[in-house]
Design an enzyme around this catalytic site. Structure first.
Site, PDB file in Angstrom:
ATOM      1  N   VAL A  94       0.812  -1.230   0.000  1.00 49.16           N
ATOM      2  CA  VAL A  94       0.000   0.000   0.000  1.00 49.16           C
ATOM      3  C   VAL A  94       0.845   1.279   0.000  1.00 49.16           C
ATOM      4  O   VAL A  94       0.307   2.367  -0.173  1.00 49.16           O
ATOM      5  CB  VAL A  94      -1.007   0.039   1.186  1.00 49.16           C
ATOM      6  CG1 VAL A  94      -1.969  -1.133   1.114  1.00 49.16           C
ATOM      7  CG2 VAL A  94      -0.295   0.091   2.528  1.00 49.16           C
ATOM      8  N   ASN A 114      -7.239  -2.305   5.130  1.00 52.11           N
ATOM      9  CA  ASN A 114      -6.963  -3.054   6.355  1.00 52.11           C
ATOM     10  C   ASN A 114      -5.480  -3.202   6.673  1.00 52.11           C
ATOM     11  O   ASN A 114      -5.113  -3.382   7.834  1.00 52.11           O
ATOM     12  CB  ASN A 114      -7.604  -4.448   6.210  1.00 52.11           C
ATOM     13  CG  ASN A 114      -7.068  -5.436   7.203  1.00 52.11           C
ATOM     14  OD1 ASN A 114      -7.458  -5.426   8.369  1.00 52.11           O
ATOM     15  ND2 ASN A 114      -6.135  -6.291   6.788  1.00 52.11           N
ATOM     16  N   SER A 149      -8.632   1.385  14.874  1.00 52.99           N
ATOM     17  CA  SER A 149      -8.260   0.663  16.097  1.00 52.99           C
ATOM     18  C   SER A 149      -8.885   1.392  17.280  1.00 52.99           C
ATOM     19  O   SER A 149      -9.306   2.555  17.147  1.00 52.99           O
ATOM     20  CB  SER A 149      -6.730   0.688  16.237  1.00 52.99           C
ATOM     21  OG  SER A 149      -6.313   0.230  17.502  1.00 52.99           O
ATOM     22  N   TYR A 165       1.701   4.707  15.746  1.00 55.02           N
ATOM     23  CA  TYR A 165       0.521   3.886  15.437  1.00 55.02           C
ATOM     24  C   TYR A 165      -0.756   4.634  15.805  1.00 55.02           C
ATOM     25  O   TYR A 165      -1.692   4.728  15.016  1.00 55.02           O
ATOM     26  CB  TYR A 165       0.628   2.570  16.224  1.00 55.02           C
ATOM     27  CG  TYR A 165      -0.470   1.558  15.948  1.00 55.02           C
ATOM     28  CD1 TYR A 165      -0.338   0.635  14.900  1.00 55.02           C
ATOM     29  CD2 TYR A 165      -1.609   1.493  16.741  1.00 55.02           C
ATOM     30  CE1 TYR A 165      -1.328  -0.311  14.655  1.00 55.02           C
ATOM     31  CE2 TYR A 165      -2.600   0.556  16.496  1.00 55.02           C
ATOM     32  CZ  TYR A 165      -2.453  -0.352  15.459  1.00 55.02           C
ATOM     33  OH  TYR A 165      -3.442  -1.285  15.218  1.00 55.02           O
TER      34      TYR A 165
HETATM   35  P1  NAI Z   1      -1.684  -9.093  10.731  1.00 55.34           P
HETATM   36  O1  NAI Z   1      -0.251  -8.830  10.944  1.00 55.34           O
HETATM   37  O2  NAI Z   1      -2.187 -10.476  10.952  1.00 55.34           O
HETATM   38  O3  NAI Z   1      -2.115  -8.635   9.253  1.00 55.34           O
HETATM   39  C1  NAI Z   1      -1.693  -7.421   8.713  1.00 55.34           C
HETATM   40  C2  NAI Z   1      -1.371  -7.627   7.234  1.00 55.34           C
HETATM   41  O4  NAI Z   1      -1.033  -6.349   6.667  1.00 55.34           O
HETATM   42  C3  NAI Z   1      -0.185  -8.568   7.013  1.00 55.34           C
HETATM   43  O5  NAI Z   1      -0.539  -9.610   6.124  1.00 55.34           O
HETATM   44  C4  NAI Z   1       0.880  -7.653   6.420  1.00 55.34           C
HETATM   45  O6  NAI Z   1       1.726  -8.294   5.467  1.00 55.34           O
HETATM   46  C5  NAI Z   1       0.012  -6.586   5.766  1.00 55.34           C
HETATM   47  N1  NAI Z   1       0.784  -5.374   5.502  1.00 55.34           N
HETATM   48  C6  NAI Z   1       1.623  -4.703   6.327  1.00 55.34           C
HETATM   49  N2  NAI Z   1       2.175  -3.672   5.678  1.00 55.34           N
HETATM   50  C7  NAI Z   1       1.674  -3.690   4.420  1.00 55.34           C
HETATM   51  C8  NAI Z   1       1.871  -2.884   3.278  1.00 55.34           C
HETATM   52  N3  NAI Z   1       2.753  -1.873   3.273  1.00 55.34           N
HETATM   53  N4  NAI Z   1       1.168  -3.170   2.159  1.00 55.34           N
HETATM   54  C9  NAI Z   1       0.314  -4.219   2.129  1.00 55.34           C
HETATM   55  N5  NAI Z   1       0.105  -5.032   3.173  1.00 55.34           N
HETATM   56  C10 NAI Z   1       0.787  -4.765   4.298  1.00 55.34           C
HETATM   57  O7  NAI Z   1      -2.447  -8.071  11.671  1.00 55.34           O
HETATM   58  P2  NAI Z   1      -4.009  -7.705  11.842  1.00 55.34           P
HETATM   59  O8  NAI Z   1      -4.218  -7.565  13.274  1.00 55.34           O
HETATM   60  O9  NAI Z   1      -4.873  -8.618  11.059  1.00 55.34           O
HETATM   61  O10 NAI Z   1      -4.030  -6.240  11.211  1.00 55.34           O
HETATM   62  C11 NAI Z   1      -5.061  -5.784  10.337  1.00 55.34           C
HETATM   63  C12 NAI Z   1      -5.455  -4.383  10.715  1.00 55.34           C
HETATM   64  O11 NAI Z   1      -6.118  -4.412  11.989  1.00 55.34           O
HETATM   65  C13 NAI Z   1      -4.279  -3.419  10.886  1.00 55.34           C
HETATM   66  O12 NAI Z   1      -4.588  -2.183  10.272  1.00 55.34           O
HETATM   67  C14 NAI Z   1      -4.164  -3.262  12.397  1.00 55.34           C
HETATM   68  O13 NAI Z   1      -3.592  -2.037  12.744  1.00 55.34           O
HETATM   69  C15 NAI Z   1      -5.629  -3.366  12.795  1.00 55.34           C
HETATM   70  N6  NAI Z   1      -5.843  -3.672  14.201  1.00 55.34           N
HETATM   71  C16 NAI Z   1      -5.400  -4.862  14.745  1.00 55.34           C
HETATM   72  C17 NAI Z   1      -5.614  -5.119  16.093  1.00 55.34           C
HETATM   73  C18 NAI Z   1      -5.151  -6.386  16.749  1.00 55.34           C
HETATM   74  O14 NAI Z   1      -5.213  -6.502  17.993  1.00 55.34           O
HETATM   75  N7  NAI Z   1      -4.665  -7.384  16.023  1.00 55.34           N
HETATM   76  C19 NAI Z   1      -6.317  -4.147  16.959  1.00 55.34           C
HETATM   77  C20 NAI Z   1      -6.767  -2.968  16.272  1.00 55.34           C
HETATM   78  C21 NAI Z   1      -6.520  -2.751  14.942  1.00 55.34           C
END
Ligand code: NAI
Length: 241
Positions: free
Chosen positions: A53, A79, A132, A145
């Site tokens: 992204v 996401n 978040s 963040y």
């Molecule tokens: P995750 O680490 O399982 O998934 C995040 C995905 O984003 C990964 O597959 C990663 O490769 C991808 N990613 C990272 N940088 C990227 C980039 N530059 N371009 C494309 N893809 C990229 O983590 P999760 O938890 O599923 O994260 C999803 C969203 O949820 C994030 O925005 C995170 O901030 C948000 N979130 C997560 C929480 C949690 O407790 N896990 C709580 C609140 C928000």
């Protein structure tokens, strides 16, 4: 959702992966994208593509492909994200700041600007940004963040107003603690301790529980919800004691 065209970023893992699977299970045609290789999304309604992204060329080429194939986009789910611990006086602070803002605030902006012509071709266009509980409050050692996630809620609200007359809805989902890649390094014992103390539902969420919040806001029927930041946090934010 049958036949709706949906683009999800950060779909190789966690919430994004569960979201791609949920939309496809409800008949959507999903373009699941990630910076990393995507494995294990085998539904025939899911197409996987490499998309960082932070890279304008990646964004442009995936959007162009969707345009050629479908001529429209019905739902954009921003996401992709990552968590880099960053005390304000730490050595790595500036790098963490630049990366956090680039991925979680500028990333959604890039996708929205590129996808706008295709969203305008939809009869029920939806943008859902994954923020978040750090988009409504703050915790220590995390300010890049938190700033990015607050910024994303601001982007959501401003664009909800800007796109109002076009019927494009723009909403955010604000998850609490979820068992995903981002939180994988936290030992289970610490997760349980935190959840028992802070979360009324007494546990971390599973990614699919967040995906349901995203799905709800992306439905054609959710046509009068815009500019909203939906907490999907097990009640964490409202708990006082
Ligand atoms: P995750 O680490 O399982 O998934 C995040 C995905 O984003 C990964 O597959 C990663 O490769 C991808 N990613 C990272 N940088 C990227 C980039 N530059 N371009 C494309 N893809 C990229 O983590 P999760 O938890 O599923 O994260 C999803 C969203 O949820 C994030 O925005 C995170 O901030 C948000 N979130 C997560 C929480 C949690 O407790 N896990 C709580 C609140 C928000």
């Amino acid at each position: 959702m049958t036949g709706r065209i949906v683009l999800v970023t950060g779909a190789a893992s966690g919430i994004g992966k569960a979201t791609a699977e949920l939309f496809a299970a409800h008949g959507a045609m999903v373009v699941a994208t990630d910076r990393d290789e995507i494995v294990g999304l085998d539904d025939e309604r899911i197409t996987t593509r490499r998309l960082d992204v932070t890279d304008d060329n990646d964004v442009a080429s995936v959007i162009a492909e969707i345009g050629e194939r479908h001529g429209r986009l019905d739902a954009l789910v921003n996401n992709a994200g990552l968590a880099i611990p960053a005390p304000i006086d730490g050595d790595g602070y500036r790098a963490a700041w630049d990366m956090s803002i680039d991925v979680m605030l500028a990333g959604p902006m890039r996708l929205i600007r590129a996808a706008l012509p295709l969203l305008r071709n939809s009869d029920a266009p939806r943008i859902v940004n994954v923020s978040s509980t750090e988009g409504v409050g703050g915790s220590a050692g995390n300010s890049p963040y938190t700033a990015a996630k607050h910024g994303l809620v601001g982007l959501t609200k401003s664009l909800a107003v800007e796109f109002g007359d076009e019927g494009i809805t723009v909403n955010a989902v604000c998850p609490g603690p979820v068992r995903t890649g981002i939180t994988a390094g936290i030992p289970d014992e610490m997760k349980d301790k935190f959840a028992r103390r802070r979360v009324p539902l007494r546990r971390y969420a599973d990614p699919i529980e967040i995906a349901h919040g995203i799905f709800h806001l992306a439905m054609p029927a959710s046509s009068y919800i815009t500019g909203h930041a939906l907490l999907v946090d097990g009640g964490m934010t409202i708990k006082n004691n």
